[in-house]
Enzyme design. Structure first.
Site, PDB file in Angstrom:
ATOM      1  N   HIS A 106       0.881  -1.189   0.000  1.00 56.41           N
ATOM      2  CA  HIS A 106       0.000   0.000   0.000  1.00 56.41           C
ATOM      3  C   HIS A 106       0.908   1.227   0.000  1.00 56.41           C
ATOM      4  O   HIS A 106       1.718   1.395   0.923  1.00 56.41           O
ATOM      5  CB  HIS A 106      -0.882   0.002   1.242  1.00 56.41           C
ATOM      6  CG  HIS A 106      -1.740  -1.212   1.376  1.00 56.41           C
ATOM      7  ND1 HIS A 106      -3.081  -1.207   1.070  1.00 56.41           N
ATOM      8  CD2 HIS A 106      -1.449  -2.481   1.780  1.00 56.41           C
ATOM      9  CE1 HIS A 106      -3.581  -2.416   1.285  1.00 56.41           C
ATOM     10  NE2 HIS A 106      -2.609  -3.215   1.721  1.00 56.41           N
ATOM     11  N   HIS A 154      -8.129  -8.708  -0.564  1.00 61.85           N
ATOM     12  CA  HIS A 154      -7.697  -9.019   0.806  1.00 61.85           C
ATOM     13  C   HIS A 154      -8.694  -9.995   1.423  1.00 61.85           C
ATOM     14  O   HIS A 154      -9.889  -9.690   1.520  1.00 61.85           O
ATOM     15  CB  HIS A 154      -7.659  -7.752   1.670  1.00 61.85           C
ATOM     16  CG  HIS A 154      -6.446  -6.908   1.478  1.00 61.85           C
ATOM     17  ND1 HIS A 154      -6.158  -6.293   0.289  1.00 61.85           N
ATOM     18  CD2 HIS A 154      -5.446  -6.573   2.343  1.00 61.85           C
ATOM     19  CE1 HIS A 154      -5.026  -5.603   0.414  1.00 61.85           C
ATOM     20  NE2 HIS A 154      -4.570  -5.759   1.649  1.00 61.85           N
ATOM     21  N   ASP A 171       3.479  -5.348   2.602  1.00 61.50           N
ATOM     22  CA  ASP A 171       2.189  -4.748   2.993  1.00 61.50           C
ATOM     23  C   ASP A 171       2.310  -3.237   3.259  1.00 61.50           C
ATOM     24  O   ASP A 171       2.098  -2.440   2.351  1.00 61.50           O
ATOM     25  CB  ASP A 171       1.613  -5.491   4.200  1.00 61.50           C
ATOM     26  CG  ASP A 171       0.093  -5.429   4.280  1.00 61.50           C
ATOM     27  OD1 ASP A 171      -0.528  -4.871   3.374  1.00 61.50           O
ATOM     28  OD2 ASP A 171      -0.481  -5.952   5.271  1.00 61.50           O
ATOM     29  N   ASP A 172       2.624  -2.865   4.483  1.00 58.29           N
ATOM     30  CA  ASP A 172       2.810  -1.448   4.871  1.00 58.29           C
ATOM     31  C   ASP A 172       4.131  -1.396   5.640  1.00 58.29           C
ATOM     32  O   ASP A 172       4.142  -1.276   6.875  1.00 58.29           O
ATOM     33  CB  ASP A 172       1.658  -0.996   5.772  1.00 58.29           C
ATOM     34  CG  ASP A 172       0.305  -1.218   5.135  1.00 58.29           C
ATOM     35  OD1 ASP A 172      -0.090  -0.413   4.287  1.00 58.29           O
ATOM     36  OD2 ASP A 172      -0.348  -2.238   5.464  1.00 58.29           O
ATOM     37  N   GLU A 217      -7.027 -12.659   6.361  1.00 56.10           N
ATOM     38  CA  GLU A 217      -6.053 -11.953   7.193  1.00 56.10           C
ATOM     39  C   GLU A 217      -6.690 -11.725   8.571  1.00 56.10           C
ATOM     40  O   GLU A 217      -6.306 -12.361   9.547  1.00 56.10           O
ATOM     41  CB  GLU A 217      -5.651 -10.610   6.560  1.00 56.10           C
ATOM     42  CG  GLU A 217      -4.671  -9.803   7.393  1.00 56.10           C
ATOM     43  CD  GLU A 217      -4.605  -8.319   6.988  1.00 56.10           C
ATOM     44  OE1 GLU A 217      -5.563  -7.796   6.400  1.00 56.10           O
ATOM     45  OE2 GLU A 217      -3.581  -7.689   7.333  1.00 56.10           O
TER      46      GLU A 217
END
Ligand code: ADE
Ligand code: ZN
Length: 322
Positions: free
Chosen positions: A13, A189, A270-271, A192
Site C-alpha cells: 500500500h 484481501h 504490505d505497509d 487476514e
C-alpha cells in the site's frame, strides 16, 4: 544470503510505505502535529483499527501531485536499491478525493514518481486500484468504475482492502464484475483478519487469480488443497501478519506449510514501516527464520512475476532478469 537476490512484490500500500522521516518532513511542510501517530520516529498503533487511523493520518500528509511523486520515487528507489525489479503498488482513488486533488492528479503524481524511479534504477511498477471495504459497497463500486475507465496505463488491477470483518465478500461482487469486465487483474484481501471462510467466499464470489494474504486458509485443509489445485497465488506478508498478531511469531506462520502443500506463494511487505519491516527483511526472514533455500525463494520471486498484472513482453523481460 538474500541481500543480492532479485526481488519482486505484488502487495504494498503506497501510503503505508511512507518512511517515518518522510512523514515528518511532510508534516513540517504543512504544520501538522504528528504526536498522535508517530512516536520516537516510529508509527504508533495498537491494533488494526488504530493502525488504520495512523495510516490515514500519514496518508493525509500528502496533498499535492508532487507530494505523491516524491512518495513513489522515494519508496521505489529504496526497494530497487535493495534488489527489487518489480513492484505493484496498491493505490486508492479515495485518497486523492480525501485530500482534495482528485484521483487523476493523485495517480499522475504517483506515476511521475514511478517514472523517476525507473529512470534511476530500472524498477518496473504497476498500480492496483483499491476499494476500501469499511467505506461500504457503493464507494467500492465507485473505485471499480474509476479503475474500469483505465485512466492511466500503469493501472492494471483491482483489489479490496480495509476492515475484513465488515460486510461479506458477496456485497462486493458488482465492483469486482466491473473491474474484471474492464480487463483488470483481480486480487482481494481475504484470510487476514477473518478466517478460512473469507478466503472461500473470495474464491466463490470474486474468482481472483491472487489473494492478498489468504494465510488463514491454513485453518481448513480442503481449502488449502483447493488453492493449490486452482493455482491461486497468495500475496503473503509475514511481517505484517506477526505485527498485527494474526500469528504470534514467524515460527508459527503458515508460509512454510502453504508452500509445502503446493500453494503458489509470494513475499510481500504490505505497509513496511508500520510493521517494522521491508521487502528486503521479508526475504531475509524467509531464509533465516523460515528456512527456505535460495532456490525456493527465487521460485517465489518467479511466481510473483508469473502472477503480476503486466503485459506479456514485460513479464518475459522480468522473468529473463531472474
Ligand atoms: N494489512 C492490511 N489489511 C487490510 N487493509 C489494509 N490497508 C492497508 N494495510 C492493510
Ligand atoms: Zn494489504
Amino acid at each position: 544470503m538474500t541481500t543480492s537476490m532479485p526481488k519482486a512484490e505484488l502487495h504494498c500500500h503506497i501510503e503505508g510505505a511512507t518512511p517515518p522521516a518522510l512523514a515528518l518532513s511532510q508534516a513540517a511542510r504543512y504544520g501538522i502535529d504528528t504526536t498522535a501517530f508517530i512516536r520516537a520516529g516510529a508509527y504508533a498503533w495498537q491494533d488494526f483499527t488504530s493502525f488504520v487511523q495512523s495510516y490515514d493520518a500519514t496518508a493525509n500528509l500528502f496533498r499535492t501531485e508532487q507530494d505523491y511523486a516524491l512518495l513513489a520515487e522515494t519508496y521505489l528507489t529504496e526497494i530497487a536499491q535493495a534488489g527489487a525489479i518489480y513492484s505493484e503498488l496498491i493505490v486508492s482513488p479515495d485518497q486523492g478525493d480525501a485530500v482534495g486533488i482528485g484521483a487523476d492528479a493523485y495517480i499522475a503524481g504517483l506515476a511521475e514518481g514511478a517514472e523517476r524511479a525507473k529512470a534511476k534504477t530500472g524498477i518496473e511498477t504497476r498500480f492496483i486500484i483499491v476499494g476500501i471495504r469499511h467505506f461500504g459497497p457503493e464507494r467500492v463500486v465507485k473505485a471499480a468504475e474509476y479503475a474500469a475507465r483505465r485512466p492511466h496505463p500503469l493501472i492494471t488491477g483491482f483489489n479490496l482492502a480495509g476492515e475484513e470483518r465488515m460486510h461479506r465478500v458477496a456485497d462486493f461482487v458488482r465492483a469486482f464484475d466491473i473491474a474484471r469486465d474492464a480487463g483488470l487483474g483481480i486480487t482481494i484481501h481475504a484470510g487476514e483478519l477473518s478466517g478460512a471462510f473469507s478466503v472461500r467466499d473470495a474464491l466463490d464470489h470474486v474468482r481472483p487469480s491472487r489473494i492478498s494474504h489468504g494465510v488463514r486458509a491454513i485453518e481448513d485443509a480442503d481449502l488449502v488443497r483447493r488453492l493449490a489445485d486452482e493455482g491461486v497465488v497468495l500475496e503473503v506478508c509475514p511481517g505484517s501478519n506477526v505485527a498485527l498478531d494474526v500469528f504470534p511469531d514467524f515460527e508459527s506462520h503458515p508460509l512454510r506449510a502453504l508452500h509445502a502443500a503446493g500453494v503458489r506463494v509470494t513475499l510481500n511487505a504490505d505497509d513496511p514501516p508500520f510493521f517494522h519491516t521491508s521487502l528486503a527483511r521479508e526475504y531475509a526472514l524467509a531464509s533465516s527464520v523460515m528456512g527456505f533455500s535460495d532456490v525456493e525463494i527465487l521460485g517465489m520471486t518467479r511466481t510473483a512475476i508469473e502472477a503480476a498484472f503486466v503485459d506479456e513482453p514485460t513479464r518475459q523481460r522480468l522473468l529473463a532478469a531472474l
